[in-house]
Motif scaffolding. Structure first.
Motif, PDB file in Angstrom:
ATOM      1  N   LEU A   1     -13.546 -10.963  -2.543  1.00  0.00           N
ATOM      2  CA  LEU A   1     -12.889 -11.041  -1.505  1.00  0.00           C
ATOM      3  C   LEU A   1     -11.160 -10.794  -1.180  1.00  0.00           C
ATOM      4  O   LEU A   1     -10.570 -10.604  -1.140  1.00  0.00           O
ATOM      5  CB  LEU A   1     -13.154 -11.489  -0.230  1.00  0.00           C
ATOM      6  N   PHE A   2     -11.041 -11.841  -2.707  1.00  0.00           N
ATOM      7  CA  PHE A   2      -9.181 -12.585  -2.228  1.00  0.00           C
ATOM      8  C   PHE A   2      -9.008 -11.194  -3.625  1.00  0.00           C
ATOM      9  O   PHE A   2      -7.282 -11.029  -2.757  1.00  0.00           O
ATOM     10  CB  PHE A   2      -9.237 -13.357  -3.449  1.00  0.00           C
ATOM     11  N   GLY A   3      -9.289 -10.360  -4.172  1.00  0.00           N
ATOM     12  CA  GLY A   3      -9.091  -9.340  -4.767  1.00  0.00           C
ATOM     13  C   GLY A   3      -8.762  -7.929  -3.456  1.00  0.00           C
ATOM     14  O   GLY A   3      -7.244  -7.480  -3.530  1.00  0.00           O
ATOM     15  N   ARG A   4      -9.319  -8.222  -2.840  1.00  0.00           N
ATOM     16  CA  ARG A   4      -9.012  -6.880  -2.253  1.00  0.00           C
ATOM     17  C   ARG A   4      -8.028  -7.025  -0.989  1.00  0.00           C
ATOM     18  O   ARG A   4      -7.407  -6.592  -0.702  1.00  0.00           O
ATOM     19  CB  ARG A   4     -10.642  -7.034  -1.102  1.00  0.00           C
ATOM     20  N   ILE A   5      -7.923  -8.884  -0.469  1.00  0.00           N
ATOM     21  CA  ILE A   5      -6.652  -8.956   0.566  1.00  0.00           C
ATOM     22  C   ILE A   5      -6.051  -8.913  -0.315  1.00  0.00           C
ATOM     23  O   ILE A   5      -4.286  -8.923  -0.209  1.00  0.00           O
ATOM     24  CB  ILE A   5      -7.526 -10.818   0.462  1.00  0.00           C
TER      25      ILE A   5
ATOM     26  N   GLY B   1      -2.709  -7.239   0.419  1.00  0.00           N
ATOM     27  CA  GLY B   1      -1.416  -7.734   0.420  1.00  0.00           C
ATOM     28  C   GLY B   1      -0.012  -7.036  -0.365  1.00  0.00           C
ATOM     29  O   GLY B   1       1.196  -6.627  -0.451  1.00  0.00           O
ATOM     30  N   VAL B   2      -0.525  -6.910  -1.245  1.00  0.00           N
ATOM     31  CA  VAL B   2       0.685  -6.051  -2.106  1.00  0.00           C
ATOM     32  C   VAL B   2       0.805  -4.783  -1.403  1.00  0.00           C
ATOM     33  O   VAL B   2       2.352  -3.851  -1.424  1.00  0.00           O
ATOM     34  CB  VAL B   2      -0.041  -6.034  -3.236  1.00  0.00           C
ATOM     35  N   TRP B   3      -0.223  -3.202  -1.498  1.00  0.00           N
ATOM     36  CA  TRP B   3       0.411  -2.720  -0.997  1.00  0.00           C
ATOM     37  C   TRP B   3       1.602  -1.992   0.153  1.00  0.00           C
ATOM     38  O   TRP B   3       2.211  -1.624   0.952  1.00  0.00           O
ATOM     39  CB  TRP B   3      -0.841  -1.568  -0.034  1.00  0.00           C
TER      40      TRP B   3
ATOM     41  N   PHE C   1      -7.661  -4.935  -9.086  1.00  0.00           N
ATOM     42  CA  PHE C   1      -8.683  -5.849  -7.649  1.00  0.00           C
ATOM     43  C   PHE C   1      -9.057  -5.198  -7.246  1.00  0.00           C
ATOM     44  O   PHE C   1     -10.036  -5.937  -6.342  1.00  0.00           O
ATOM     45  CB  PHE C   1      -6.903  -6.197  -7.634  1.00  0.00           C
ATOM     46  N   TRP C   2      -8.905  -3.579  -6.365  1.00  0.00           N
ATOM     47  CA  TRP C   2      -9.585  -3.377  -5.653  1.00  0.00           C
ATOM     48  C   TRP C   2     -11.136  -2.644  -6.200  1.00  0.00           C
ATOM     49  O   TRP C   2     -11.967  -2.444  -5.692  1.00  0.00           O
ATOM     50  CB  TRP C   2      -8.769  -1.859  -4.827  1.00  0.00           C
ATOM     51  N   ASN C   3     -10.754  -1.871  -7.056  1.00  0.00           N
ATOM     52  CA  ASN C   3     -12.029  -1.131  -7.386  1.00  0.00           C
ATOM     53  C   ASN C   3     -12.841  -1.909  -8.553  1.00  0.00           C
ATOM     54  O   ASN C   3     -14.569  -0.730  -8.531  1.00  0.00           O
ATOM     55  CB  ASN C   3     -11.273   0.755  -7.991  1.00  0.00           C
ATOM     56  N   PRO C   4     -12.539  -2.700  -8.770  1.00  0.00           N
ATOM     57  CA  PRO C   4     -14.074  -3.485  -9.936  1.00  0.00           C
ATOM     58  C   PRO C   4     -14.780  -4.052  -9.410  1.00  0.00           C
ATOM     59  O   PRO C   4     -14.358  -4.856  -7.832  1.00  0.00           O
ATOM     60  CB  PRO C   4     -12.841  -4.163 -11.207  1.00  0.00           C
TER      61      PRO C   4
END
Length: 210
Positions: free
Chosen positions: A17-21, A25-27, A64-67
């Motif tokens: 979940l951290f990777g999605r958040i 945030g970066v986007w 962080f999103w796709n893996p």
């Protein structure tokens, strides 16, 4: 922060979940920066900044999103940063979670980028009732629950799904005489995302030269 799990049509997928958040945030920051550049310096400056912002956003998506880790009746699928590794059940030999979800197979050892192991604090808080609910393969008889096998961690949640599906197939007799269909593990390189990344890198270099 714990893992996100989703299932559809018999497929279980796990990603932190951290990777999605972090990605969102970066986007969001990248979009704000682009607007600020447009307002403050105009469109020419924005055109120069755009490749860099897109490269950053793409790198975050790929890292962080796709893996993820996907588990289905066909095997375990490790979607990593640059490639997807498809491990069929007959090839699986052992599951480890010391540093991350790691599959030991007849083809070699493969690690899931999306399923890192946690520290020991979360494991220390696990109750005995929770520990007894885990499969025997997740418990070290000498030291108790391994940190990487904690079911609320990315590695532990994915490992639990892998071990349960693997055990079900063995109990049903589907793996009594495992046969390898491939001479090497099936790998799918992320050609599209790698190509786009290469183009963006070239554009960034071009902005430095112009």
């Amino acid at each position: 922060m714990g893992p996100m799990a989703a299932s559809s049509a018999g497929v279980q997928q796990f990603r932190p979940l951290f990777g999605r958040i972090l990605s969102v945030g970066v986007w969001a920051v990248s979009a704000v920066v682009l607007v600020v550049v447009i307002v403050g310096s105009g469109w020419p400056a924005a055109v120069g900044a755009l490749p860099w912002l897109l490269l950053l956003s793409g790198a975050v998506w790929a890292s962080f999103w796709n893996p993820r880790v996907a588990v289905d009746v066909g095997g375990v699928h490790l979607v990593n940063v640059t490639r997807t590794i498809d491990v069929p059940w007959p090839a699986l030999q052992a599951v480890d979670t010391k540093w991350a979800l790691t599959l030991q197979t007849a083809y070699g050892t493969y690690t899931a980028w999306a399923a890192p192991a946690p520290g020991g604090v979360a494991t220390a808080r696990m109750t005995m009732r929770e520990a007894k609910a885990l499969p025997a393969a997740s418990v070290d008889l000498a030291r108790g629950i391994r940190p990487g096998d904690h079911p609320d961690s990315p590695s532990g949640a994915a490992a639990l799904a892998v071990r349960r599906q693997w055990a079900e197939l063995r109990e049903a007799g589907h793996l009594d005489a495992p046969q390898l269909e491939h001479t090497r593990v099936p790998v799918r390189w992320h050609v599209l995302s790698l190509s786009i990344g290469g183009v963006l890198i070239a554009l960034c270099v071009l902005t430095l030269l112009v």
